[in-house]
Design a protein around this motif. Structure first.
Motif, PDB file in Angstrom:
ATOM      1  N   GLU A   1       0.811  -1.225   0.000  1.00  0.00           N
ATOM      2  CA  GLU A   1       0.000   0.000   0.000  1.00  0.00           C
ATOM      3  C   GLU A   1       0.845   1.276   0.000  1.00  0.00           C
ATOM      4  O   GLU A   1       0.313   2.369  -0.168  1.00  0.00           O
ATOM      5  CB  GLU A   1      -0.924   0.023   1.232  1.00  0.00           C
ATOM      6  N   LEU A   2       2.149   1.135   0.216  1.00  0.00           N
ATOM      7  CA  LEU A   2       3.022   2.309   0.268  1.00  0.00           C
ATOM      8  C   LEU A   2       3.660   2.569  -1.089  1.00  0.00           C
ATOM      9  O   LEU A   2       3.793   1.661  -1.915  1.00  0.00           O
ATOM     10  CB  LEU A   2       4.122   2.108   1.320  1.00  0.00           C
ATOM     11  N   THR A   3       4.072   3.811  -1.301  1.00  0.00           N
ATOM     12  CA  THR A   3       4.727   4.147  -2.562  1.00  0.00           C
ATOM     13  C   THR A   3       6.139   3.557  -2.590  1.00  0.00           C
ATOM     14  O   THR A   3       6.682   3.133  -1.562  1.00  0.00           O
ATOM     15  CB  THR A   3       4.840   5.674  -2.748  1.00  0.00           C
ATOM     16  N   VAL A   4       6.719   3.588  -3.777  1.00  0.00           N
ATOM     17  CA  VAL A   4       8.108   3.134  -3.939  1.00  0.00           C
ATOM     18  C   VAL A   4       9.020   3.923  -3.000  1.00  0.00           C
ATOM     19  O   VAL A   4       9.844   3.352  -2.275  1.00  0.00           O
ATOM     20  CB  VAL A   4       8.550   3.315  -5.408  1.00  0.00           C
ATOM     21  N   TYR A   5       8.856   5.240  -2.974  1.00  0.00           N
ATOM     22  CA  TYR A   5       9.675   6.101  -2.126  1.00  0.00           C
ATOM     23  C   TYR A   5       9.503   5.747  -0.642  1.00  0.00           C
ATOM     24  O   TYR A   5      10.484   5.629   0.098  1.00  0.00           O
ATOM     25  CB  TYR A   5       9.294   7.561  -2.366  1.00  0.00           C
ATOM     26  N   GLU A   6       8.262   5.521  -0.219  1.00  0.00           N
ATOM     27  CA  GLU A   6       8.004   5.189   1.191  1.00  0.00           C
ATOM     28  C   GLU A   6       8.611   3.834   1.559  1.00  0.00           C
ATOM     29  O   GLU A   6       9.163   3.667   2.662  1.00  0.00           O
ATOM     30  CB  GLU A   6       6.492   5.193   1.465  1.00  0.00           C
ATOM     31  N   ASN A   7       8.532   2.867   0.644  1.00  0.00           N
ATOM     32  CA  ASN A   7       9.167   1.568   0.869  1.00  0.00           C
ATOM     33  C   ASN A   7      10.668   1.725   1.059  1.00  0.00           C
ATOM     34  O   ASN A   7      11.257   1.139   1.968  1.00  0.00           O
ATOM     35  CB  ASN A   7       8.906   0.629  -0.318  1.00  0.00           C
ATOM     36  N   LEU A   8      11.278   2.523   0.205  1.00  0.00           N
ATOM     37  CA  LEU A   8      12.728   2.714   0.286  1.00  0.00           C
ATOM     38  C   LEU A   8      13.129   3.411   1.581  1.00  0.00           C
ATOM     39  O   LEU A   8      14.101   3.014   2.234  1.00  0.00           O
ATOM     40  CB  LEU A   8      13.225   3.514  -0.928  1.00  0.00           C
ATOM     41  N   LYS A   9      12.372   4.424   1.963  1.00  0.00           N
ATOM     42  CA  LYS A   9      12.705   5.150   3.196  1.00  0.00           C
ATOM     43  C   LYS A   9      12.625   4.231   4.420  1.00  0.00           C
ATOM     44  O   LYS A   9      13.419   4.349   5.358  1.00  0.00           O
ATOM     45  CB  LYS A   9      11.770   6.360   3.377  1.00  0.00           C
ATOM     46  N   LEU A  10      11.670   3.298   4.402  1.00  0.00           N
ATOM     47  CA  LEU A  10      11.555   2.352   5.521  1.00  0.00           C
ATOM     48  C   LEU A  10      12.788   1.452   5.629  1.00  0.00           C
ATOM     49  O   LEU A  10      13.136   0.996   6.711  1.00  0.00           O
ATOM     50  CB  LEU A  10      10.297   1.497   5.373  1.00  0.00           C
ATOM     51  N   GLY A  11      13.451   1.224   4.504  1.00  0.00           N
ATOM     52  CA  GLY A  11      14.669   0.417   4.524  1.00  0.00           C
ATOM     53  C   GLY A  11      15.786   1.058   5.329  1.00  0.00           C
ATOM     54  O   GLY A  11      16.719   0.385   5.763  1.00  0.00           O
ATOM     55  N   ALA A  12      15.690   2.372   5.531  1.00  0.00           N
ATOM     56  CA  ALA A  12      16.744   3.112   6.250  1.00  0.00           C
ATOM     57  C   ALA A  12      16.346   3.419   7.692  1.00  0.00           C
ATOM     58  O   ALA A  12      16.931   4.303   8.317  1.00  0.00           O
ATOM     59  CB  ALA A  12      17.055   4.410   5.501  1.00  0.00           C
ATOM     60  N   TYR A  13      15.378   2.683   8.230  1.00  0.00           N
ATOM     61  CA  TYR A  13      14.835   3.048   9.552  1.00  0.00           C
ATOM     62  C   TYR A  13      15.857   2.953  10.674  1.00  0.00           C
ATOM     63  O   TYR A  13      15.707   3.586  11.716  1.00  0.00           O
ATOM     64  CB  TYR A  13      13.582   2.218   9.883  1.00  0.00           C
ATOM     65  N   THR A  14      16.942   2.186  10.479  1.00  0.00           N
ATOM     66  CA  THR A  14      17.954   2.073  11.541  1.00  0.00           C
ATOM     67  C   THR A  14      18.981   3.202  11.471  1.00  0.00           C
ATOM     68  O   THR A  14      19.849   3.314  12.342  1.00  0.00           O
ATOM     69  CB  THR A  14      18.721   0.734  11.440  1.00  0.00           C
ATOM     70  N   ARG A  15      18.895   4.027  10.438  1.00  0.00           N
ATOM     71  CA  ARG A  15      19.892   5.091  10.246  1.00  0.00           C
ATOM     72  C   ARG A  15      19.298   6.444  10.629  1.00  0.00           C
ATOM     73  O   ARG A  15      18.090   6.654  10.516  1.00  0.00           O
ATOM     74  CB  ARG A  15      20.361   5.110   8.788  1.00  0.00           C
ATOM     75  N   SER A  16      20.159   7.368  11.045  1.00  0.00           N
ATOM     76  CA  SER A  16      19.641   8.661  11.519  1.00  0.00           C
ATOM     77  C   SER A  16      20.170   9.870  10.743  1.00  0.00           C
ATOM     78  O   SER A  16      19.568  10.936  10.778  1.00  0.00           O
ATOM     79  CB  SER A  16      19.967   8.844  13.008  1.00  0.00           C
ATOM     80  N   ASN A  17      21.288   9.700  10.035  1.00  0.00           N
ATOM     81  CA  ASN A  17      21.874  10.824   9.309  1.00  0.00           C
ATOM     82  C   ASN A  17      21.121  11.073   8.005  1.00  0.00           C
ATOM     83  O   ASN A  17      21.230  10.296   7.052  1.00  0.00           O
ATOM     84  CB  ASN A  17      23.361  10.547   9.036  1.00  0.00           C
ATOM     85  N   LYS A  18      20.326  12.153   7.973  1.00  0.00           N
ATOM     86  CA  LYS A  18      19.450  12.416   6.823  1.00  0.00           C
ATOM     87  C   LYS A  18      20.222  12.621   5.525  1.00  0.00           C
ATOM     88  O   LYS A  18      19.792  12.177   4.457  1.00  0.00           O
ATOM     89  CB  LYS A  18      18.559  13.620   7.113  1.00  0.00           C
ATOM     90  N   ALA A  19      21.357  13.280   5.615  1.00  0.00           N
ATOM     91  CA  ALA A  19      22.164  13.526   4.413  1.00  0.00           C
ATOM     92  C   ALA A  19      22.685  12.213   3.833  1.00  0.00           C
ATOM     93  O   ALA A  19      22.667  12.009   2.605  1.00  0.00           O
ATOM     94  CB  ALA A  19      23.330  14.456   4.746  1.00  0.00           C
ATOM     95  N   GLU A  20      23.118  11.313   4.712  1.00  0.00           N
ATOM     96  CA  GLU A  20      23.627  10.016   4.251  1.00  0.00           C
ATOM     97  C   GLU A  20      22.507   9.150   3.689  1.00  0.00           C
ATOM     98  O   GLU A  20      22.701   8.424   2.709  1.00  0.00           O
ATOM     99  CB  GLU A  20      24.345   9.287   5.393  1.00  0.00           C
ATOM    100  N   ILE A  21      21.334   9.232   4.307  1.00  0.00           N
ATOM    101  CA  ILE A  21      20.176   8.476   3.791  1.00  0.00           C
ATOM    102  C   ILE A  21      19.820   8.970   2.388  1.00  0.00           C
ATOM    103  O   ILE A  21      19.566   8.171   1.478  1.00  0.00           O
ATOM    104  CB  ILE A  21      18.963   8.611   4.745  1.00  0.00           C
TER     105      ILE A  21
END
Length: 236
Positions: free
Chosen positions: A92-112
């Motif tokens: 039900e989520l967009t491609v972008y939302e799926n990808l962002k969830l893959g980075a949930y353990t990371r905190s540095n926004k620039a690196e993400i």
């Protein structure tokens, strides 16, 4: 020290002995293939490594950390990503939302953001469809999304379970080319794959599982030329 070391792993489903003293090592930078028939224990092995199934005995060490004592949700943070069989994207989520969830353990926004751009570069189709709902993608595109989502955690090792399953021959070739690229750029790969020929073509080494045991192991090229492997898995 190996990047990943599995020793004498025993796993049960109730009374069924699914894995019997399974042992193998994965060195940094390698592509390792686990091949075998349906029910041989390949998926069970990956699920046990990533903490989705408990083991009766044995050990799994990742960079010296005992994974059998590490909760599943913390394993991703150690640098391990799992692309499960059947993709398992968030439909039900967009491609972008799926990808962002893959980075949930990371905190540095620039690196993400940097990793996101890298994923878009590797999977141009995902960039084109970034606002599209994941469930409306084709099977091959969903597989790319599952792989891209795993890469968003910036893993040291990526475990892939049947990435070619259900895909057209064109997509199968494309997915294996991407796995080679991922490896060439420094990510270690542990690959479970029904298409033994394709897996052995890109692997450095391989292990053959039969009814929960490691029956054969060696360089992928040697196994591809092994008569028993040819007969059982390569259709020759």
């Amino acid at each position: 020290m190996s990047l990943l070391s599995v020793k004498d792993l025993n796993v049960y489903y109730g009374v069924i002995h699914a894995l019997k003293d399974v042992s193998f090592d994965v060195e940094e930078g390698e592509v390792i293939a686990l091949i075998g028939a349906n029910g041989a224990g390949k998926t069970t092995t990956l699920h046990t490594i990533t903490g989705l199934i408990g083991a009766k005995s044995g050990s799994i060490e990742f960079e010296g950390t005992n994974l059998l004592k590490t909760p599943a949700h913390k394993i991703v943070g150690l640098g391990m990503a799992h692309v499960p069989e059947g993709r398992r994207i968030f439909q039900e989520l967009t491609v972008y939302e799926n990808l962002k969830l893959g980075a949930y353990t990371r905190s540095n926004k620039a690196e993400i953001q940097e990793t996101l751009e890298m994923v878009y570069e590797r999977f141009p189709r995902l960039k084109e469809r970034k606002n599209q709902v994941g469930g409306t993608l084709s099977g091959g595109e969903q597989q790319m999304l599952a792989m891209g989502r795993a890469l968003m955690s910036k893993p040291k090792i990526i475990l892939m379970d049947e990435p070619s399953m259900g895909l057209s021959p064109i997509f199968v070739s494309e997915i294996f080319d991407i796995i080679k690229e991922i490896s060439a750029q420094g990510t270690t790969v542990l690959l479970v794959e029904q298409n033994a020929k394709k897996a052995l073509e890109i692997a450095d080494r391989a292990y053959v599982l039969e009814t929960g045991k490691v029956a054969l192991s060696g360089d992928a090229t040697d196994l591809m030329n092994d008569d028993s492997v040819k007969k059982a898995y390569l259709g020759e």
